[in-house]
Design an enzyme around this catalytic site. Structure first.
Site, PDB file in Angstrom:
ATOM      1  N   SER A   1      32.307 -23.814  -6.403  1.00 23.06           N
ATOM      2  CA  SER A   1      32.368 -25.340  -6.321  1.00 23.06           C
ATOM      3  C   SER A   1      33.629 -25.722  -7.216  1.00 23.06           C
ATOM      4  O   SER A   1      33.687 -25.171  -8.409  1.00 23.06           O
ATOM      5  CB  SER A   1      31.005 -25.983  -7.118  1.00 23.06           C
ATOM      6  OG  SER A   1      31.040 -27.329  -7.015  1.00 23.06           O
TER       7      SER A   1
ATOM      8  N   HIS B   1      37.349 -32.259  -3.428  1.00 24.25           N
ATOM      9  CA  HIS B   1      36.065 -31.605  -3.898  1.00 24.25           C
ATOM     10  C   HIS B   1      35.850 -30.588  -2.718  1.00 24.25           C
ATOM     11  O   HIS B   1      36.077 -30.728  -1.682  1.00 24.25           O
ATOM     12  CB  HIS B   1      34.848 -32.526  -3.871  1.00 24.25           C
ATOM     13  CG  HIS B   1      33.515 -31.868  -3.655  1.00 24.25           C
ATOM     14  ND1 HIS B   1      33.036 -31.917  -2.482  1.00 24.25           N
ATOM     15  CD2 HIS B   1      32.812 -31.106  -4.541  1.00 24.25           C
ATOM     16  CE1 HIS B   1      31.763 -31.185  -2.740  1.00 24.25           C
ATOM     17  NE2 HIS B   1      31.737 -30.802  -3.864  1.00 24.25           N
TER      18      HIS B   1
ATOM     19  N   ASN C   1      33.005 -27.086  -2.001  1.00 26.09           N
ATOM     20  CA  ASN C   1      32.160 -25.786  -2.281  1.00 26.09           C
ATOM     21  C   ASN C   1      31.650 -25.229  -1.026  1.00 26.09           C
ATOM     22  O   ASN C   1      31.717 -25.317   0.004  1.00 26.09           O
ATOM     23  CB  ASN C   1      31.040 -26.422  -3.045  1.00 26.09           C
ATOM     24  CG  ASN C   1      29.854 -27.175  -2.258  1.00 26.09           C
ATOM     25  OD1 ASN C   1      29.043 -26.319  -1.489  1.00 26.09           O
ATOM     26  ND2 ASN C   1      29.722 -28.523  -2.468  1.00 26.09           N
TER      27      ASN C   1
ATOM     28  N   ARG D   1      28.558 -21.898  -0.149  1.00 25.96           N
ATOM     29  CA  ARG D   1      27.468 -21.342  -0.877  1.00 25.96           C
ATOM     30  C   ARG D   1      26.445 -20.773   0.029  1.00 25.96           C
ATOM     31  O   ARG D   1      26.790 -20.597   1.380  1.00 25.96           O
ATOM     32  CB  ARG D   1      26.560 -22.712  -1.471  1.00 25.96           C
ATOM     33  CG  ARG D   1      26.186 -23.668  -0.560  1.00 25.96           C
ATOM     34  CD  ARG D   1      25.753 -24.702  -1.138  1.00 25.96           C
ATOM     35  NE  ARG D   1      25.228 -25.902  -0.374  1.00 25.96           N
ATOM     36  CZ  ARG D   1      25.943 -26.798   0.190  1.00 25.96           C
ATOM     37  NH1 ARG D   1      27.172 -26.991  -0.232  1.00 25.96           N
ATOM     38  NH2 ARG D   1      25.463 -27.784   1.073  1.00 25.96           N
TER      39      ARG D   1
ATOM     40  N   GLY E   1      19.893 -25.657 -14.221  1.00 21.69           N
ATOM     41  CA  GLY E   1      21.241 -25.327 -14.254  1.00 21.69           C
ATOM     42  C   GLY E   1      22.199 -25.712 -15.340  1.00 21.69           C
ATOM     43  O   GLY E   1      21.481 -26.493 -16.317  1.00 21.69           O
ATOM     44  N   ARG E   2      23.188 -25.271 -15.458  1.00 21.52           N
ATOM     45  CA  ARG E   2      24.164 -25.249 -16.825  1.00 21.52           C
ATOM     46  C   ARG E   2      24.537 -26.764 -16.888  1.00 21.52           C
ATOM     47  O   ARG E   2      25.733 -27.016 -15.878  1.00 21.52           O
ATOM     48  CB  ARG E   2      25.086 -24.229 -16.861  1.00 21.52           C
ATOM     49  CG  ARG E   2      25.929 -24.280 -18.192  1.00 21.52           C
ATOM     50  CD  ARG E   2      26.703 -22.939 -18.341  1.00 21.52           C
ATOM     51  NE  ARG E   2      27.357 -22.911 -19.563  1.00 21.52           N
ATOM     52  CZ  ARG E   2      28.752 -23.394 -19.716  1.00 21.52           C
ATOM     53  NH1 ARG E   2      29.398 -23.832 -18.777  1.00 21.52           N
ATOM     54  NH2 ARG E   2      29.363 -23.251 -20.843  1.00 21.52           N
ATOM     55  N   ILE E   3      24.337 -27.555 -17.560  1.00 20.05           N
ATOM     56  CA  ILE E   3      24.893 -28.887 -17.853  1.00 20.05           C
ATOM     57  C   ILE E   3      26.247 -28.945 -17.757  1.00 20.05           C
ATOM     58  O   ILE E   3      26.893 -29.727 -16.723  1.00 20.05           O
ATOM     59  CB  ILE E   3      24.107 -29.612 -18.877  1.00 20.05           C
ATOM     60  CG1 ILE E   3      22.503 -29.711 -18.600  1.00 20.05           C
ATOM     61  CG2 ILE E   3      24.729 -31.002 -18.854  1.00 20.05           C
ATOM     62  CD1 ILE E   3      21.976 -30.239 -17.545  1.00 20.05           C
ATOM     63  N   GLU E   4      26.993 -28.340 -18.462  1.00 16.26           N
ATOM     64  CA  GLU E   4      28.417 -28.265 -18.790  1.00 16.26           C
ATOM     65  C   GLU E   4      29.052 -27.992 -17.128  1.00 16.26           C
ATOM     66  O   GLU E   4      30.149 -28.697 -16.949  1.00 16.26           O
ATOM     67  CB  GLU E   4      28.984 -27.411 -19.828  1.00 16.26           C
ATOM     68  CG  GLU E   4      28.762 -27.915 -21.170  1.00 16.26           C
ATOM     69  CD  GLU E   4      29.112 -29.251 -21.494  1.00 16.26           C
ATOM     70  OE1 GLU E   4      30.327 -29.390 -20.930  1.00 16.26           O
ATOM     71  OE2 GLU E   4      28.339 -30.018 -22.184  1.00 16.26           O
ATOM     72  N   SER E   5      28.498 -27.086 -16.536  1.00 18.25           N
ATOM     73  CA  SER E   5      29.277 -26.862 -15.185  1.00 18.25           C
ATOM     74  C   SER E   5      28.963 -27.815 -14.112  1.00 18.25           C
ATOM     75  O   SER E   5      29.817 -28.198 -13.527  1.00 18.25           O
ATOM     76  CB  SER E   5      28.595 -25.357 -15.063  1.00 18.25           C
ATOM     77  OG  SER E   5      29.148 -24.310 -15.745  1.00 18.25           O
TER      78      SER E   5
END
Length: 306
Positions: free
Chosen positions: A93, A107, A109, A111, A264-268
């Site tokens: 992404s 943008h 992505n 997947r 999920g990883r918030i920063e990502s």
């Protein structure tokens, strides 16, 4: 065994694509480089986040890959209308927010997703993805270029794909609480499952074709616009429009919602948000201005290529 090979094959592809895209973007920026952050997800899997900030061209951007797995949360079981199953999801992404308002945000992505029963058997699998452009000042030739590259990639596999996935993109990236599109679209596809007419390998070939087209679709636009002059007023407009981008991502975007609901990883996940944004009360662009022209086109999606 076929399904295991497919997910490994696609994960290897997105690793290579991440390297290719970040190398090219660093070359274009000329100042900043992508900082890499390797992370693990509680519950299974992890990823490789790469972020660029404060560059000469890119104010902020991220090109991230991940491969996560585990038990599908109850909220997502209801969404997919399935029982207690496990899942695997991998993808790349990216979001790029250029500094110059004349350069569009982009943008994309690509997947791959699998669901398993408790015996580990794959019960469903599919591909998804796409790429879309969000300009602040609209150059028609840039829109035509971006959509032309999207169409060429689709036409190599099926001439019906471009009009279908272009329409789905217009419908998906729609801020219905604002009654306008987030940008000028591109391609959006989801749940591309194996059928009697399309095998999993054929879907893989199609999705990777689109992924491989990304740099050709976006880089020429950046090169053409990155050194154009702009004013404080242009920058203010860019930040106001970025606010609409944020609204879509936090209110409507399924990828953001899925990430937040699967630990999920918030920063990502929130990497997609721009660093400088404005919300101006009841803002309306000047009649007859380039800003107003953009708003009118966003209110009614346009066919950029035949």
């Amino acid at each position: 065994m076929k399904d295991v090979i497919m997910k490994e094959k696609f994960y290897q592809y997105i690793q290579q694509l991440q390297d290719q895209i970040t190398s090219k973007l660093e070359e274009i920026d000329g100042k900043s480089i992508f900082l890499q952050d390797l992370w693990e997800r509680p519950g299974g899997g992890g990823g490789r986040t790469r972020v660029i900030e404060d560059g000469d061209v890119f104010e902020k951007g991220g090109v991230n890959i991940s491969a996560v797995h585990g038990e599908l949360p109850v909220t997502m079981q209801k969404y997919f209308n399935v029982g207690n199953v496990d899942f695997y999801a991998c993808g790349l992404s990216l979001v790029l927010h250029p500094k110059n308002p004349m350069v569009p945000t982009v943008h994309a992505n690509w997947r791959y997703f699998e669901m398993y029963d408790k015996e580990g058997k794959v019960v469903r699998s599919w591909f998804g993805g796409g790429q879309d452009l969000t300009p602040y000042y609209l150059f028609d030739e840039d829109a035509v270029h971006f959509h032309t590259i999207c169409k060429i990639a689709c036409d190599k596999h099926n001439i019906e794909f471009y009009p279908l996935y272009k329409k789905q993109c217009d419908e998906y990236f729609w801020n219905d609480h604002r009654d306008e599109a987030r940008g000028i679209g591109g391609l959006f596809f989801d749940r591309l499952e194996e059928t009697t007419t399309m095998t999993a390998n054929q879907w893989y070939d199609f999705v990777t074709e689109v992924g491989n087209s990304f740099l050709e679709a976006y880089v020429p636009i950046v090169e053409k616009r990155k050194n154009l002059t702009y004013t404080v007023a242009n920058r203010t407009w860019q930040e106001i429009r970025r606010g609409r981008y944020v609204e879509f991502n936090l209110v409507h975007d399924k990828g953001t919602i899925f990430g937040l609901k699967t630990n999920g990883r918030i920063e990502s996940i929130l990497m997609s948000l721009p660093p400088h944004v404005q919300w101006v009360y009841d803002h309306h662009p000047e009649i007859g201005s380039e800003e107003e022209r953009l708003i009118k086109i966003l209110a009614q999606p346009k066919e950029w290529v035949n």
